[in-house]
Design a protein around this motif. Structure first.
Motif, mmCIF file in Angstrom:
data_model
loop_
_atom_site.group_PDB
_atom_site.id
_atom_site.type_symbol
_atom_site.label_atom_id
_atom_site.label_comp_id
_atom_site.label_asym_id
_atom_site.label_seq_id
_atom_site.Cartn_x
_atom_site.Cartn_y
_atom_site.Cartn_z
ATOM 1 N N PHE A 198 0.833 -1.203 0.000
ATOM 2 C CA PHE A 198 0.000 0.000 0.000
ATOM 3 C C PHE A 198 0.870 1.256 0.000
ATOM 4 O O PHE A 198 0.586 2.222 -0.717
ATOM 5 C CB PHE A 198 -0.920 -0.017 1.228
ATOM 6 N N ASN A 199 1.940 1.241 0.804
ATOM 7 C CA ASN A 199 2.830 2.405 0.883
ATOM 8 C C ASN A 199 3.411 2.752 -0.485
ATOM 9 O O ASN A 199 3.403 3.915 -0.905
ATOM 10 C CB ASN A 199 3.973 2.137 1.857
ATOM 11 N N ILE A 200 3.941 1.731 -1.164
ATOM 12 C CA ILE A 200 4.611 1.978 -2.439
ATOM 13 C C ILE A 200 3.614 2.332 -3.541
ATOM 14 O O ILE A 200 3.756 3.354 -4.233
ATOM 15 C CB ILE A 200 5.446 0.748 -2.867
ATOM 16 N N LEU A 201 2.599 1.490 -3.732
ATOM 17 C CA LEU A 201 1.711 1.652 -4.876
ATOM 18 C C LEU A 201 0.680 2.759 -4.698
ATOM 19 O O LEU A 201 0.386 3.489 -5.653
ATOM 20 C CB LEU A 201 1.004 0.327 -5.176
ATOM 21 N N VAL A 202 0.115 2.892 -3.498
ATOM 22 C CA VAL A 202 -0.960 3.869 -3.296
ATOM 23 C C VAL A 202 -0.425 5.213 -2.817
ATOM 24 O O VAL A 202 -0.720 6.258 -3.405
ATOM 25 C CB VAL A 202 -2.014 3.330 -2.307
ATOM 26 N N ILE A 203 0.369 5.201 -1.735
ATOM 27 C CA ILE A 203 0.810 6.480 -1.170
ATOM 28 C C ILE A 203 1.748 7.213 -2.123
ATOM 29 O O ILE A 203 1.554 8.399 -2.417
ATOM 30 C CB ILE A 203 1.484 6.265 0.199
ATOM 31 N N ILE B 227 -6.360 -12.242 4.341
ATOM 32 C CA ILE B 227 -6.845 -11.272 3.362
ATOM 33 C C ILE B 227 -7.207 -9.957 4.042
ATOM 34 O O ILE B 227 -6.892 -8.867 3.551
ATOM 35 C CB ILE B 227 -8.068 -11.828 2.608
ATOM 36 N N ILE B 228 -7.872 -10.043 5.202
ATOM 37 C CA ILE B 228 -8.230 -8.832 5.939
ATOM 38 C C ILE B 228 -6.973 -8.075 6.332
ATOM 39 O O ILE B 228 -6.903 -6.843 6.247
ATOM 40 C CB ILE B 228 -9.058 -9.185 7.192
ATOM 41 N N GLY B 229 -5.945 -8.804 6.779
ATOM 42 C CA GLY B 229 -4.694 -8.160 7.162
ATOM 43 C C GLY B 229 -4.001 -7.512 5.990
ATOM 44 O O GLY B 229 -3.400 -6.441 6.114
ATOM 45 N N LEU B 230 -4.083 -8.158 4.821
ATOM 46 C CA LEU B 230 -3.418 -7.638 3.625
ATOM 47 C C LEU B 230 -4.116 -6.410 3.051
ATOM 48 O O LEU B 230 -3.489 -5.635 2.322
ATOM 49 C CB LEU B 230 -3.366 -8.727 2.545
ATOM 50 N N THR B 231 -5.379 -6.224 3.354
ATOM 51 C CA THR B 231 -6.140 -5.138 2.731
ATOM 52 C C THR B 231 -6.628 -4.108 3.749
ATOM 53 O O THR B 231 -6.034 -3.041 3.894
ATOM 54 C CB THR B 231 -7.328 -5.710 1.952
ATOM 55 N N ILE B 232 -7.698 -4.429 4.487
ATOM 56 C CA ILE B 232 -8.344 -3.442 5.347
ATOM 57 C C ILE B 232 -7.406 -2.960 6.454
ATOM 58 O O ILE B 232 -7.208 -1.759 6.656
ATOM 59 C CB ILE B 232 -9.631 -4.016 5.969
ATOM 60 N N VAL B 233 -6.836 -3.896 7.202
ATOM 61 C CA VAL B 233 -5.953 -3.508 8.310
ATOM 62 C C VAL B 233 -4.699 -2.809 7.781
ATOM 63 O O VAL B 233 -4.236 -1.816 8.350
ATOM 64 C CB VAL B 233 -5.572 -4.741 9.155
ATOM 65 N N GLY C 98 -3.135 1.983 -10.120
ATOM 66 C CA GLY C 98 -3.854 0.975 -10.895
ATOM 67 C C GLY C 98 -3.408 -0.435 -10.560
ATOM 68 O O GLY C 98 -4.227 -1.361 -10.475
ATOM 69 N N TYR C 99 -2.110 -0.624 -10.337
ATOM 70 C CA TYR C 99 -1.599 -1.935 -9.958
ATOM 71 C C TYR C 99 -2.145 -2.374 -8.603
ATOM 72 O O TYR C 99 -2.440 -3.555 -8.400
ATOM 73 C CB TYR C 99 -0.069 -1.911 -9.915
ATOM 74 N N TYR C 100 -2.291 -1.433 -7.691
ATOM 75 C CA TYR C 100 -2.822 -1.807 -6.371
ATOM 76 C C TYR C 100 -4.281 -2.249 -6.477
ATOM 77 O O TYR C 100 -4.687 -3.220 -5.827
ATOM 78 C CB TYR C 100 -2.699 -0.648 -5.387
ATOM 79 N N VAL C 101 -5.047 -1.548 -7.280
ATOM 80 C CA VAL C 101 -6.449 -1.934 -7.483
ATOM 81 C C VAL C 101 -6.525 -3.345 -8.061
ATOM 82 O O VAL C 101 -7.338 -4.174 -7.628
ATOM 83 C CB VAL C 101 -7.160 -0.922 -8.394
#
Length: 360
Positions: A79-84, A212-218, A311-314
């Motif tokens: 998330f840090n690399i792709l989104v932020i 999955i929850i840890g990889l995404t929401i949390v 886009g890659y994160y999505v």
């Protein structure tokens, strides 16, 4: 379910407020004791934005939810690399300091490779966790020593991005700063506990695994401090800080969160799921490595490159959800990813390399 949603939101709020209080109090306390803003920014602030990930991962291990702990670290780094970085670059093209390319990037990739090597047997042992924490301490000490030896001009440039001078008013009192640190830590611990408990409830209600929850929401939730810091820096034109915050946080997440999780797990060690070894760890490493040609291209992350990252994160999150539900469209989706997204990625890297050659 309503109570789980309430505690999830409350937990996220406590994490964000607690991280801000911890960073603010610790930064001003360090300045009060005569440390330069440069040293404070490279150590206290970087650690503070990763504190939610560390609190959540440790709390999850103590609660017997090892998948949440591991998923939180890997998901946060992706998330840090792709989104932020991606969103920050969309706001304003991000300049990348040469130190990030020559020093921080190799350290970040090296920490990921170490994580993968320790995970090959499916568990992070107590000893391996201790080694990772020791490396984190050594890395922090190295940053402090390097900062004190930095040229005066470099120190002045960094001081322009942080409040300089001794804090004034009631925040200038050392005992107030200490209470900010203590309050921040308490909120982080309580927020982490609520977040883990509610995340497990969501996982069971939605039929998704805790991983999955840890990889995404949390992961996205605990990355909010990094989101706030990097986006604010981008809006203010402090582009070096936006990039440095993300790269530094990724190193702290791996060495600190996983290392402390290995220690907290005790003799049994911190388990690493096979799916993580076969897929998610490789996605994290690929995201790290993909930064190299992008960073090298004129030492800047362009807006279109930031859009590609997002886009890659999505696409990654969509794959996780489809895979967890064993959806019928998963084979077709995977085929599109392999036959379309992968070639586009290769073409992108080639274009970036060509652009880099022309700028030299």
């Amino acid at each position: 379910m309503l109570s789980a949603i309430f505690f999830f939101v409350a937990g996220l709020a406590l994490l964000v407020v607690g991280a801000n209080a911890l960073v603010s109090g610790a930064s001003k306390l360090a300045l009060s004791f005569g440390l330069s803003p440069l040293v404070v920014g490279l150590t206290v602030v970087a650690f503070g934005t990763s504190a939610p990930e560390m609190a959540v991962s440790t709390g999850a291990v103590l609660a017997g939810q090892g998948d949440v702990a591991v998923g939180n670290v890997i998901g946060s780094n992706i998330f840090n690399i792709l989104v932020i970085l991606g969103l920050s670059a969309v706001i304003v093209p991000l300049a990348v300091h040469v130190q990030v390319i020559r020093q921080e990037m190799p350290i970040m990739i090296g920490s990921a490779l170490l994580f993968m090597a320790f995970s090959l047997d499916g568990v992070i042992t107590f000893l391996e966790g201790a080694i990772m924490l020791a490396l984190l301490v050594a890395y922090t000490a190295f940053l402090v020593i390097q900062a004190r030896r930095a040229p005066a001009q470099a120190a002045a440039d960094y001081e322009a991005e942080l409040p300089a001078g001794r804090p004034q008013g009631w925040m200038g009192k050392w005992y107030v700063q200490v209470w900010f640190v203590i309050a921040g830590l308490m909120m982080l611990v309580q927020g982490a506990e609520w977040l883990v408990e509610s995340a497990v409830t969501f996982a069971r209600a939605l039929g998704l695994s805790e991983l999955i929850i840890g990889l995404t929401i949390v992961a996205a939730g605990t990355s909010l401090p990094e989101v706030a810091a990097s986006l604010a820096a981008a809006f203010k034109g402090e582009r070096d800080m936006a990039v440095g915050n993300v790269v530094g946080s990724c190193v702290f997440n791996i060495l600190g969160c996983v290392g402390l999780g290995g220690l907290a797990a005790g003799i049994d060690g911190l388990p690493v799921a096979t799916s993580v070894l076969n897929f998610d760890l490789w996605v994290m490493l690929a995201a790290f490595i993909a930064c190299l040609p992008v960073f090298l291209s004129g030492r800047e992350i362009a807006r279109w490159e930031g859009g590609v990252f997002v886009g890659y994160y999505v696409a990654y999150v969509a794959y996780l959800i489809l895979s967890a539900q064993e959806h019928s469209v998963l084979p077709a989706y995977s085929s599109v990813m392999l036959s379309f997204v992968l070639p586009i990625t290769i073409i992108t890297l080639v274009v970036v390399s060509i652009r880099q050659t022309k700028t030299q």
